[in-house]
Design a protein around this motif. Structure first.
Motif, short mmCIF file in Angstrom:
data_model
loop_
_atom_site.label_atom_id
_atom_site.label_comp_id
_atom_site.label_asym_id
_atom_site.label_seq_id
_atom_site.Cartn_x
_atom_site.Cartn_y
_atom_site.Cartn_z
N UNK A 160 -18.24 -12.49 -105.25
CA UNK A 160 -19.20 -11.50 -105.74
C UNK A 160 -18.64 -10.09 -105.63
N UNK A 161 -17.68 -9.86 -104.74
CA UNK A 161 -17.12 -8.53 -104.53
C UNK A 161 -15.99 -8.20 -105.51
N UNK A 162 -15.69 -9.04 -106.42
CA UNK A 162 -14.56 -8.82 -107.33
C UNK A 162 -14.78 -7.55 -108.14
N UNK A 163 -13.71 -6.79 -108.29
CA UNK A 163 -13.82 -5.56 -109.06
C UNK A 163 -13.37 -5.76 -110.50
N UNK A 164 -12.97 -6.95 -110.86
CA UNK A 164 -12.54 -7.23 -112.22
C UNK A 164 -13.77 -7.38 -113.13
N UNK A 165 -13.66 -6.98 -114.41
CA UNK A 165 -14.79 -7.16 -115.33
C UNK A 165 -15.02 -8.65 -115.59
N UNK A 166 -16.30 -9.00 -115.75
CA UNK A 166 -16.63 -10.41 -115.93
C UNK A 166 -17.13 -10.72 -117.33
N UNK A 167 -17.63 -9.77 -118.08
CA UNK A 167 -18.19 -10.04 -119.40
C UNK A 167 -17.12 -10.12 -120.47
N UNK A 168 -17.41 -10.83 -121.55
CA UNK A 168 -16.48 -10.91 -122.67
C UNK A 168 -16.91 -10.04 -123.83
N UNK A 169 -18.14 -9.61 -123.82
CA UNK A 169 -18.65 -8.76 -124.89
C UNK A 169 -19.23 -9.56 -126.04
N UNK A 170 -19.21 -10.89 -125.94
CA UNK A 170 -19.71 -11.74 -127.02
C UNK A 170 -21.21 -11.62 -127.18
N UNK A 171 -21.92 -11.28 -126.09
CA UNK A 171 -23.38 -11.21 -126.16
C UNK A 171 -23.89 -9.80 -126.39
N UNK A 173 -25.28 -6.55 -128.00
CA UNK A 173 -26.06 -6.20 -129.19
C UNK A 173 -26.34 -4.71 -129.13
N UNK A 174 -25.90 -3.92 -130.10
CA UNK A 174 -26.15 -2.47 -130.08
C UNK A 174 -27.63 -2.16 -130.10
N UNK A 175 -28.02 -1.16 -129.28
CA UNK A 175 -29.39 -0.69 -129.26
C UNK A 175 -30.32 -1.50 -128.37
N UNK A 176 -29.81 -2.55 -127.71
CA UNK A 176 -30.68 -3.36 -126.87
C UNK A 176 -30.72 -2.92 -125.42
N UNK A 177 -29.72 -2.17 -125.00
CA UNK A 177 -29.68 -1.76 -123.59
C UNK A 177 -30.60 -0.57 -123.36
N UNK A 178 -31.37 -0.63 -122.29
CA UNK A 178 -32.24 0.47 -121.89
C UNK A 178 -31.97 0.77 -120.43
N UNK A 179 -31.87 2.03 -120.07
CA UNK A 179 -31.62 2.34 -118.67
C UNK A 179 -32.77 1.92 -117.79
N UNK A 180 -32.48 1.57 -116.52
CA UNK A 180 -33.57 1.16 -115.63
C UNK A 180 -34.54 2.31 -115.39
#
Length: 181
Positions: A160-171, A173-180
Motif C-alpha cells: 500500500x505504501x508504493x510510490x509508483x503509479x497504479x492506474x493505466x488511464x483506461x477508465x 473520462x474527462x469532466x467526471x472528476x470533482x474535488x472532494x
C-alpha cells in the motif's frame, strides 16, 4: 569666425547670471534663451582650474543643474547640509566603536565537553524525530517474535505504501472528476 558668431557668443556671456559657487570653487550660471520659439533656462557649471572633474559637484548643485530643483541651493543650506553630513560621519564612527567594544567585551559561550568514557545519549537523540521506524513502534520483543514467522499484515502494508503509479488511464473520462467537498 564670423561676426555673427562672435557677437552671439559675447551676447551669451553677457546675459549669463552667476547663481552661486560651491566649496570646491566651481561656479554655477544660468541664462534664458529662445529655443524653437520657447524661452528656456539653460544651466551650467564652470569648474575651477583646468581640472574639470564632475565628481566635485555636490548633490544639491547636480539637482539644480538637472532641473530637479527650481532654485539654486543657498550658502546657508549648503552649510547646514555639510554640518549634517559631518554629524552622520561622527555617528557612524561612534556606532563602529560601540560595536567593537561589544564584540571584544562579550564573554565566550561555555563549551560542554564530553569525557572520554562518556557516550552520548542516543535514546534522547532518536526521540527528537517524530517519524520513527516500524520496528521502534512495535517494540523490541515484538520484532524478535515477528522474525520467526511471516506477518502477512506487514506485506500488505508495504504494498500500500508504493510510490509508483497504479492506474493505466483506461477508465479516465474527462469532466467526471470533482474535488472532494
Amino acid at each position: 569666425m564670423s561676426k555673427q558668431l562672435v557677437s552671439r557668443l559675447l551676447g551669451m556671456f553677457r546675459s549669463r547670471t552667476q547663481v552661486g559657487a560651491d566649496k570646491f570653487g566651481n561656479r554655477y550660471f544660468t541664462r534664458v534663451e529662445e529655443v524653437d520659439g520657447l524661452m528656456k533656462e539653460k544651466r551650467w557649471v564652470e569648474f575651477k582650474g583646468s581640472d574639470q572633474d564632475p565628481t566635485t559637484v555636490p548633490v544639491e548643485w547636480i539637482c539644480w543643474l538637472n532641473g530637479q530643483r527650481k532654485k539654486a541651493p543657498t550658502p546657508e543650506e549648503l552649510a547646514e547640509l555639510e554640518a549634517r553630513r559631518e554629524r552622520v560621519k561622527q555617528n557612524i564612527e561612534l556606532l563602529k566603536k560601540k560595536e567593537e567594544e561589544k564584540k571584544s567585551g562579550a564573554r565566550p559561550r561555555p563549551v560542554k565537553t564530553v569525557g572520554k568514557f562518556e557516550s552520548p545519549n542516543l535514546k534522547s537523540f532518536i526521540q527528537q524525530f517524530p517519524d520513527t521506524s516500524l520496528d521502534q513502534r512495535k517494540g523490541d520483543d515484538e520484532v524478535s517474535r515477528s522474525e520467526d514467522r511471516t506477518n502477512t499484515e506487514d506485506v500488505i502494508t508495504d504494498t500500500n505504501r508504493s510510490s509508483e503509479p497504479t492506474g493505466t488511464g483506461a477508465t479516465f473520462k474527462p469532466g467526471t472528476w470533482h474535488p472532494p467537498a
